[in-house]
Design a protein around this motif. Structure first.
Motif, PDB file in Angstrom:
ATOM      1  N   ALA A  45       6.426   4.539   5.395  1.00 18.40           N
ATOM      2  CA  ALA A  45       7.963   3.949   5.769  1.00 18.40           C
ATOM      3  C   ALA A  45       7.468   2.568   5.953  1.00 18.40           C
ATOM      4  O   ALA A  45       6.372   1.998   5.958  1.00 18.40           O
ATOM      5  CB  ALA A  45       8.111   4.357   6.879  1.00 18.40           C
ATOM      6  N   MET A  46       8.829   1.768   5.581  1.00 13.61           N
ATOM      7  CA  MET A  46       8.840   0.413   5.708  1.00 13.61           C
ATOM      8  C   MET A  46      10.176  -0.069   6.714  1.00 13.61           C
ATOM      9  O   MET A  46      11.120   0.188   6.213  1.00 13.61           O
ATOM     10  CB  MET A  46       9.223  -0.149   4.396  1.00 13.61           C
ATOM     11  CG  MET A  46       8.052   0.018   3.100  1.00 13.61           C
ATOM     12  SD  MET A  46       8.489  -0.444   1.680  1.00 13.61           S
ATOM     13  CE  MET A  46       8.751  -2.308   1.802  1.00 13.61           C
ATOM     14  N   ASN A  47       9.603  -0.399   7.827  1.00 20.67           N
ATOM     15  CA  ASN A  47      10.794  -0.781   8.835  1.00 20.67           C
ATOM     16  C   ASN A  47      10.724  -2.231   9.240  1.00 20.67           C
ATOM     17  O   ASN A  47       9.803  -2.841   8.856  1.00 20.67           O
ATOM     18  CB  ASN A  47      10.699  -0.005  10.080  1.00 20.67           C
ATOM     19  CG  ASN A  47       9.248   0.039  10.539  1.00 20.67           C
ATOM     20  OD1 ASN A  47       8.959  -1.073  10.827  1.00 20.67           O
ATOM     21  ND2 ASN A  47       8.734   1.019  11.006  1.00 20.67           N
ATOM     22  N   GLY A 112      16.309  -1.440  10.683  1.00 25.17           N
ATOM     23  CA  GLY A 112      16.508  -0.314   9.612  1.00 25.17           C
ATOM     24  C   GLY A 112      15.187  -0.244   8.947  1.00 25.17           C
ATOM     25  O   GLY A 112      14.103  -0.491   9.080  1.00 25.17           O
ATOM     26  N   LEU A 113      15.318   0.645   7.868  1.00 28.10           N
ATOM     27  CA  LEU A 113      14.281   0.995   7.064  1.00 28.10           C
ATOM     28  C   LEU A 113      14.770   0.603   5.539  1.00 28.10           C
ATOM     29  O   LEU A 113      15.838   0.698   5.171  1.00 28.10           O
ATOM     30  CB  LEU A 113      14.031   2.750   7.089  1.00 28.10           C
ATOM     31  CG  LEU A 113      13.304   3.051   8.255  1.00 28.10           C
ATOM     32  CD1 LEU A 113      13.664   4.794   8.364  1.00 28.10           C
ATOM     33  CD2 LEU A 113      12.039   2.939   8.578  1.00 28.10           C
ATOM     34  N   TYR A 146       8.745  -7.136  10.164  1.00 29.39           N
ATOM     35  CA  TYR A 146       8.321  -6.533   8.780  1.00 29.39           C
ATOM     36  C   TYR A 146       7.228  -5.694   9.120  1.00 29.39           C
ATOM     37  O   TYR A 146       6.083  -6.036   9.074  1.00 29.39           O
ATOM     38  CB  TYR A 146       8.516  -7.220   7.696  1.00 29.39           C
ATOM     39  CG  TYR A 146       9.637  -8.236   7.583  1.00 29.39           C
ATOM     40  CD1 TYR A 146      11.081  -7.725   7.421  1.00 29.39           C
ATOM     41  CD2 TYR A 146       9.565  -9.509   8.339  1.00 29.39           C
ATOM     42  CE1 TYR A 146      12.290  -8.425   7.464  1.00 29.39           C
ATOM     43  CE2 TYR A 146      11.004 -10.148   8.205  1.00 29.39           C
ATOM     44  CZ  TYR A 146      12.105  -9.799   7.617  1.00 29.39           C
ATOM     45  OH  TYR A 146      13.204 -10.650   7.995  1.00 29.39           O
ATOM     46  N   GLU A 147       7.300  -4.306   8.755  1.00 30.94           N
ATOM     47  CA  GLU A 147       6.025  -3.690   9.086  1.00 30.94           C
ATOM     48  C   GLU A 147       5.978  -2.291   8.265  1.00 30.94           C
ATOM     49  O   GLU A 147       7.048  -1.619   7.482  1.00 30.94           O
ATOM     50  CB  GLU A 147       6.269  -2.764  10.475  1.00 30.94           C
ATOM     51  CG  GLU A 147       5.109  -2.163  11.011  1.00 30.94           C
ATOM     52  CD  GLU A 147       5.229  -1.666  12.632  1.00 30.94           C
ATOM     53  OE1 GLU A 147       4.593  -2.237  13.397  1.00 30.94           O
ATOM     54  OE2 GLU A 147       5.871  -0.716  12.718  1.00 30.94           O
ATOM     55  N   LEU A 148       4.658  -2.232   7.649  1.00 33.85           N
ATOM     56  CA  LEU A 148       4.464  -0.734   6.792  1.00 33.85           C
ATOM     57  C   LEU A 148       3.744   0.255   7.658  1.00 33.85           C
ATOM     58  O   LEU A 148       3.028  -0.120   8.296  1.00 33.85           O
ATOM     59  CB  LEU A 148       3.649  -1.098   5.797  1.00 33.85           C
ATOM     60  CG  LEU A 148       3.964  -2.437   4.629  1.00 33.85           C
ATOM     61  CD1 LEU A 148       2.718  -2.572   3.697  1.00 33.85           C
ATOM     62  CD2 LEU A 148       5.238  -1.950   3.844  1.00 33.85           C
ATOM     63  N   LEU A 149       4.227   1.464   7.478  1.00 38.46           N
ATOM     64  CA  LEU A 149       3.575   2.616   7.931  1.00 38.46           C
ATOM     65  C   LEU A 149       2.847   3.129   6.963  1.00 38.46           C
ATOM     66  O   LEU A 149       3.321   3.790   5.947  1.00 38.46           O
ATOM     67  CB  LEU A 149       4.545   3.616   8.613  1.00 38.46           C
ATOM     68  CG  LEU A 149       3.999   4.938   9.061  1.00 38.46           C
ATOM     69  CD1 LEU A 149       3.114   4.672  10.155  1.00 38.46           C
ATOM     70  CD2 LEU A 149       5.104   5.665   9.639  1.00 38.46           C
ATOM     71  N   ARG A 166       5.657 -10.895   1.590  1.00 35.38           N
ATOM     72  CA  ARG A 166       4.566  -9.734   1.008  1.00 35.38           C
ATOM     73  C   ARG A 166       5.181  -8.562   1.393  1.00 35.38           C
ATOM     74  O   ARG A 166       5.028  -7.653   0.599  1.00 35.38           O
ATOM     75  CB  ARG A 166       3.406 -10.142   1.918  1.00 35.38           C
ATOM     76  CG  ARG A 166       2.404  -9.230   1.596  1.00 35.38           C
ATOM     77  CD  ARG A 166       0.939  -9.785   1.557  1.00 35.38           C
ATOM     78  NE  ARG A 166      -0.049  -9.045   0.897  1.00 35.38           N
ATOM     79  CZ  ARG A 166      -0.817  -8.276   1.678  1.00 35.38           C
ATOM     80  NH1 ARG A 166      -1.148  -8.447   2.914  1.00 35.38           N
ATOM     81  NH2 ARG A 166      -1.581  -7.381   0.836  1.00 35.38           N
ATOM     82  N   TRP A 167       6.096  -8.066   2.605  1.00 36.37           N
ATOM     83  CA  TRP A 167       6.437  -6.690   2.720  1.00 36.37           C
ATOM     84  C   TRP A 167       7.293  -6.355   1.561  1.00 36.37           C
ATOM     85  O   TRP A 167       7.400  -5.184   1.349  1.00 36.37           O
ATOM     86  CB  TRP A 167       7.520  -6.922   4.174  1.00 36.37           C
ATOM     87  CG  TRP A 167       8.001  -5.991   4.679  1.00 36.37           C
ATOM     88  CD1 TRP A 167       7.571  -4.690   5.209  1.00 36.37           C
ATOM     89  CD2 TRP A 167       9.433  -5.412   4.444  1.00 36.37           C
ATOM     90  NE1 TRP A 167       8.283  -3.611   5.520  1.00 36.37           N
ATOM     91  CE2 TRP A 167       9.549  -4.129   5.047  1.00 36.37           C
ATOM     92  CE3 TRP A 167      10.515  -5.884   3.952  1.00 36.37           C
ATOM     93  CZ2 TRP A 167      10.978  -3.619   5.263  1.00 36.37           C
ATOM     94  CZ3 TRP A 167      11.664  -5.369   3.997  1.00 36.37           C
ATOM     95  CH2 TRP A 167      12.136  -4.115   4.396  1.00 36.37           C
TER      96      TRP A 167
END
Length: 195
Positions: A45-47, A112-113, A146-149, A166-167
């Motif tokens: 996921a990218m949130n 959001g995602l 901005y976060e990557l799971l 980068r995200w």
């Protein structure tokens, strides 16, 4: 009687044993140097989230040297005291005062995602008070995350916070390699694309 060849043969035997001990170590080092770096993961996921602080102007009680009070401060009390940074026997006035300051009281939030594009939360028309009695309000600092799971095939998960540019270069489902130390801590600066 000592034969001159015996010390030579003893030395050769010691080298053979040394190689038997060193071979696994050298093979381990070779594997470490040539093996693919990191753990295979996929972007699960990218949130993202964005916040805008809402600040309110409030009276704050403070104290300090009267000649160093902030602009707009109103003295409540004054007293003469010895001032440590002045000449011996020097006195100065120390004040208790109030001053208007801006303080964060709440925030506006959006999240959001991906693939939804990040956006700043809308500011409703009546979101900010302009009433002097209630305390004037204004928009303050903005915060974004901005976060990557990332998830390995065995179900282990890591979260990596990245700068937005980068995200945006990643996509959900993408296969990557992630550097993970022996304690299971990910090095998010070492994310590499596969293939």
């Amino acid at each position: 009687m000592t034969v001159h060849g015996e010390p030579l043969q003893l030395g050769l035997r010691l080298w053979r044993w040394a190689w038997l001990w060193l071979a696994p170590l050298l093979l381990g080092l070779l594997y470490w140097a040539l093996a693919p770096a990191g753990t295979a993961v996929r972007v699960a996921a990218m949130n993202w989230s964005r916040d805008i602080e809402v600040e309110r102007q409030v009276q704050q009680l403070d104290s300090g040297w009267c000649d160093e009070m902030p602009h707009g401060a109103q003295a409540i009390s004054r007293r003469k005291v010895d001032r440590p940074d002045s000449l011996p026997g020097g006195t100065a006035e120390h004040c208790r005062y109030t001053v208007l300051v801006w303080r964060a009281v709440r925030s506006l939030h959006s999240e959001g995602l991906a693939p939804t594009s990040p956006f700043w939360p809308p500011v409703p028309a009546n979101a900010l008070s302009s009433d002097a009695d209630a305390g004037k309000e204004r928009l303050g600092k903005r915060h974004e995350r901005y976060e990557l799971l990332l998830q390995s095939d065995d179900g282990q998960e890591w979260r990596c916070k990245l700068p937005m540019p980068r995200w945006q270069t990643f996509s959900t489902g993408q296969r990557l390699r992630l550097k993970v130390d022996r304690f299971g801590v990910a090095d998010c600066s070492g994310i590499a694309r596969v293939g």
